[in-house]
Design an enzyme around this catalytic site. Sequence first.
Site, PDB file in Angstrom:
ATOM      1  N   TYR A 157       0.854  -1.205   0.000  1.00 43.97           N
ATOM      2  CA  TYR A 157       0.000   0.000   0.000  1.00 43.97           C
ATOM      3  C   TYR A 157       0.889   1.254   0.000  1.00 43.97           C
ATOM      4  CZ  TYR A 157      -4.394   2.519   0.637  1.00 43.97           C
ATOM      5  OH  TYR A 157      -5.479   3.342   0.454  1.00 43.97           O
ATOM      6  N   LYS A 164      -3.370   8.353   3.050  1.00 46.62           N
ATOM      7  CA  LYS A 164      -4.604   8.107   3.828  1.00 46.62           C
ATOM      8  C   LYS A 164      -4.443   8.608   5.264  1.00 46.62           C
ATOM      9  CE  LYS A 164      -7.376   6.028   0.831  1.00 46.62           C
ATOM     10  NZ  LYS A 164      -8.486   6.797   0.208  1.00 46.62           N
TER      11      LYS A 164
HETATM   12  P1  NAD Z   1     -13.016   3.204  -7.870  1.00 42.63           P
HETATM   13  O1  NAD Z   1     -11.936   2.988  -8.847  1.00 42.63           O
HETATM   14  O2  NAD Z   1     -14.346   2.735  -8.217  1.00 42.63           O
HETATM   15  O3  NAD Z   1     -13.087   4.731  -7.445  1.00 42.63           O
HETATM   16  C1  NAD Z   1     -11.965   5.572  -7.398  1.00 42.63           C
HETATM   17  C2  NAD Z   1     -12.398   6.860  -8.021  1.00 42.63           C
HETATM   18  O4  NAD Z   1     -11.356   7.833  -7.935  1.00 42.63           O
HETATM   19  C3  NAD Z   1     -12.734   6.727  -9.517  1.00 42.63           C
HETATM   20  O5  NAD Z   1     -14.041   7.152  -9.730  1.00 42.63           O
HETATM   21  C4  NAD Z   1     -11.740   7.648 -10.196  1.00 42.63           C
HETATM   22  O6  NAD Z   1     -12.293   8.290 -11.326  1.00 42.63           O
HETATM   23  C5  NAD Z   1     -11.488   8.636  -9.068  1.00 42.63           C
HETATM   24  N1  NAD Z   1     -10.297   9.450  -9.281  1.00 42.63           N
HETATM   25  C6  NAD Z   1      -8.980   9.099  -9.264  1.00 42.63           C
HETATM   26  N2  NAD Z   1      -8.213  10.152  -9.567  1.00 42.63           N
HETATM   27  C7  NAD Z   1      -9.041  11.205  -9.768  1.00 42.63           C
HETATM   28  C8  NAD Z   1      -8.848  12.570 -10.127  1.00 42.63           C
HETATM   29  N3  NAD Z   1      -7.636  13.081 -10.350  1.00 42.63           N
HETATM   30  N4  NAD Z   1      -9.949  13.362 -10.241  1.00 42.63           N
HETATM   31  C9  NAD Z   1     -11.183  12.865 -10.022  1.00 42.63           C
HETATM   32  N5  NAD Z   1     -11.430  11.594  -9.701  1.00 42.63           N
HETATM   33  C10 NAD Z   1     -10.364  10.767  -9.575  1.00 42.63           C
HETATM   34  O7  NAD Z   1     -12.492   2.492  -6.521  1.00 42.63           O
HETATM   35  P2  NAD Z   1     -13.064   2.497  -5.039  1.00 42.63           P
HETATM   36  O8  NAD Z   1     -12.448   1.315  -4.403  1.00 42.63           O
HETATM   37  O9  NAD Z   1     -14.516   2.666  -5.045  1.00 42.63           O
HETATM   38  O10 NAD Z   1     -12.350   3.772  -4.397  1.00 42.63           O
HETATM   39  C11 NAD Z   1     -13.038   4.818  -3.774  1.00 42.63           C
HETATM   40  C12 NAD Z   1     -12.377   5.215  -2.471  1.00 42.63           C
HETATM   41  O11 NAD Z   1     -12.462   4.137  -1.551  1.00 42.63           O
HETATM   42  C13 NAD Z   1     -10.895   5.559  -2.583  1.00 42.63           C
HETATM   43  O12 NAD Z   1     -10.620   6.661  -1.740  1.00 42.63           O
HETATM   44  C14 NAD Z   1     -10.227   4.331  -2.025  1.00 42.63           C
HETATM   45  O13 NAD Z   1      -8.966   4.628  -1.484  1.00 42.63           O
HETATM   46  C15 NAD Z   1     -11.214   3.965  -0.951  1.00 42.63           C
HETATM   47  N6  NAD Z   1     -11.107   2.599  -0.436  1.00 42.63           N
HETATM   48  C16 NAD Z   1     -11.142   1.542  -1.288  1.00 42.63           C
HETATM   49  C17 NAD Z   1     -11.039   0.248  -0.779  1.00 42.63           C
HETATM   50  C18 NAD Z   1     -11.031  -0.945  -1.691  1.00 42.63           C
HETATM   51  O14 NAD Z   1     -10.530  -1.999  -1.268  1.00 42.63           O
HETATM   52  N7  NAD Z   1     -11.592  -0.876  -2.881  1.00 42.63           N
HETATM   53  C19 NAD Z   1     -10.915   0.049   0.613  1.00 42.63           C
HETATM   54  C20 NAD Z   1     -10.896   1.177   1.446  1.00 42.63           C
HETATM   55  C21 NAD Z   1     -10.989   2.450   0.917  1.00 42.63           C
HETATM   56  O1  0WE Z   2      -7.022   2.938  -1.726  1.00 45.03           O
HETATM   57  C1  0WE Z   2      -6.968   1.907  -2.345  1.00 45.03           C
HETATM   58  C2  0WE Z   2      -6.382   1.893  -3.736  1.00 45.03           C
HETATM   59  C3  0WE Z   2      -6.307   3.259  -4.340  1.00 45.03           C
HETATM   60  C4  0WE Z   2      -5.509   3.327  -5.612  1.00 45.03           C
HETATM   61  C5  0WE Z   2      -5.566   2.370  -6.606  1.00 45.03           C
HETATM   62  C6  0WE Z   2      -4.812   2.524  -7.769  1.00 45.03           C
HETATM   63  C7  0WE Z   2      -4.790   1.478  -8.842  1.00 45.03           C
HETATM   64  C8  0WE Z   2      -4.435   2.096 -10.188  1.00 45.03           C
HETATM   65  C9  0WE Z   2      -4.690   4.422  -5.787  1.00 45.03           C
HETATM   66  N1  0WE Z   2      -3.948   4.581  -6.906  1.00 45.03           N
HETATM   67  C10 0WE Z   2      -3.994   3.661  -7.887  1.00 45.03           C
HETATM   68  N2  0WE Z   2      -3.227   3.863  -8.990  1.00 45.03           N
HETATM   69  C11 0WE Z   2      -3.350   3.121 -10.105  1.00 45.03           C
HETATM   70  O2  0WE Z   2      -2.606   3.308 -11.077  1.00 45.03           O
HETATM   71  N3  0WE Z   2      -7.409   0.739  -1.741  1.00 45.03           N
HETATM   72  C12 0WE Z   2      -7.783   0.798  -0.350  1.00 45.03           C
HETATM   73  C13 0WE Z   2      -7.441  -0.564  -2.402  1.00 45.03           C
HETATM   74  C14 0WE Z   2      -6.158  -1.258  -2.121  1.00 45.03           C
HETATM   75  O3  0WE Z   2      -5.058  -1.000  -2.862  1.00 45.03           O
HETATM   76  C15 0WE Z   2      -4.020  -1.721  -2.314  1.00 45.03           C
HETATM   77  C16 0WE Z   2      -4.479  -2.461  -1.206  1.00 45.03           C
HETATM   78  C17 0WE Z   2      -5.860  -2.144  -1.089  1.00 45.03           C
HETATM   79  C18 0WE Z   2      -6.785  -2.660  -0.041  1.00 45.03           C
HETATM   80  C19 0WE Z   2      -2.689  -1.785  -2.691  1.00 45.03           C
HETATM   81  C20 0WE Z   2      -1.811  -2.600  -1.989  1.00 45.03           C
HETATM   82  C21 0WE Z   2      -2.264  -3.325  -0.893  1.00 45.03           C
HETATM   83  C22 0WE Z   2      -3.592  -3.257  -0.487  1.00 45.03           C
END
Ligand code: NAD
Ligand code: 0WE
Length: 257
Positions: A157, A164
């Site tokens: 991460y 975060k």
């Molecule tokens: P997702 O890919 O569906 O959503 C991420 C969003 O970020 C996308 O809509 C993308 O367009 C937007 N984004 C990225 N860069 C941007 C920019 N420069 N301007 C505008 N929008 C931008 O994935 P998700 O998992 O739904 O992620 C949403 C949030 O949840 C994130 O903050 C992520 O860190 C958090 N999160 C995700 C997880 C997971 O495991 N999926 C767990 C905990 C927290």
């Molecule tokens: O916040 C996240 C991921 C956010 C994210 C994802 C990407 C993929 C594509 C931010 N930047 C990028 N850049 C890219 O080019 N999560 C909470 C999901 C996530 O990501 C991980 C996790 C978990 C959970 C990465 C490593 C280990 C665990």
Amino acid sequence: MGFLANKRALIVGLASNRSIAWGIAQAMRREGAELAFTYQGEKLRERVEKMAQECDSSLTMPCDVGSDEQIAEVFDTLGKSWDGLDIIVHSVAFAPAEELKGAYLENSSREGFKIAHEISSYSLSALAKAGRSMMQGRNGSIITLSYLGAERAVPNYNVMGLAKASLEANVRYLAYSLGQEGTRVNGISAGPIRTLAAAGIADFRSMLDYVEKHTPLRRNVTINEVGNVAAFLSSDLSSAVTGEIIHVDCGFSIIGM
Ligand code: NAD
Ligand code: 0WE
């Protein structure tokens, strides 16, 4: 009548029907909120417009959160249809892909740090700043999404964990700044969910399997469960909760062994 009746919400971070923002949008709509959406770029426009329609919304606007101009435009446009705003959902994170794999020190760079912090943490302040006057004095609520990597060292991460941690501190500082205007600011620390942001993350499957074996609830969390907590946090049911980060992770963060 739903517990978000007469509330208006702006949702930033919808990319697909697996997005956490989609779980949040559906929960908020179900509880009676009126919704508006942004999409990151032209590539996502049609998909977001279609999902907005499913929520009875035709208010969709482009917004790259790295651009103050685009953020200003969002609230200008919103102001033409709405006389106020009650809820902002910030569901956005980004770090360059190379930063999210392998050893932290070896793979982290000044530029990667800057991008991760700007897009994943500063963007919350930028939205709060631009939306401030529309939200003032209406018991508004700002919600963001975090992850356990803010508090613990999670392999791969990497710099996103630092971003975060900054985001979670941002929640507290914004909550302090906006409290007198009636606006609350909270975060949800969600467990891992297979979304576009998780696609391409090495060994994501094994993370989900690990959670299923070891969490108190012995399963992973869904976008609908995150959505329900976001709906609660943006409603008057949580009127004394601000500056808080709630874990919505089936209990993963409480275990020690
Ligand atoms: P997702 O890919 O569906 O959503 C991420 C969003 O970020 C996308 O809509 C993308 O367009 C937007 N984004 C990225 N860069 C941007 C920019 N420069 N301007 C505008 N929008 C931008 O994935 P998700 O998992 O739904 O992620 C949403 C949030 O949840 C994130 O903050 C992520 O860190 C958090 N999160 C995700 C997880 C997971 O495991 N999926 C767990 C905990 C927290
Ligand atoms: O916040 C996240 C991921 C956010 C994210 C994802 C990407 C993929 C594509 C931010 N930047 C990028 N850049 C890219 O080019 N999560 C909470 C999901 C996530 O990501 C991980 C996790 C978990 C959970 C990465 C490593 C280990 C665990």
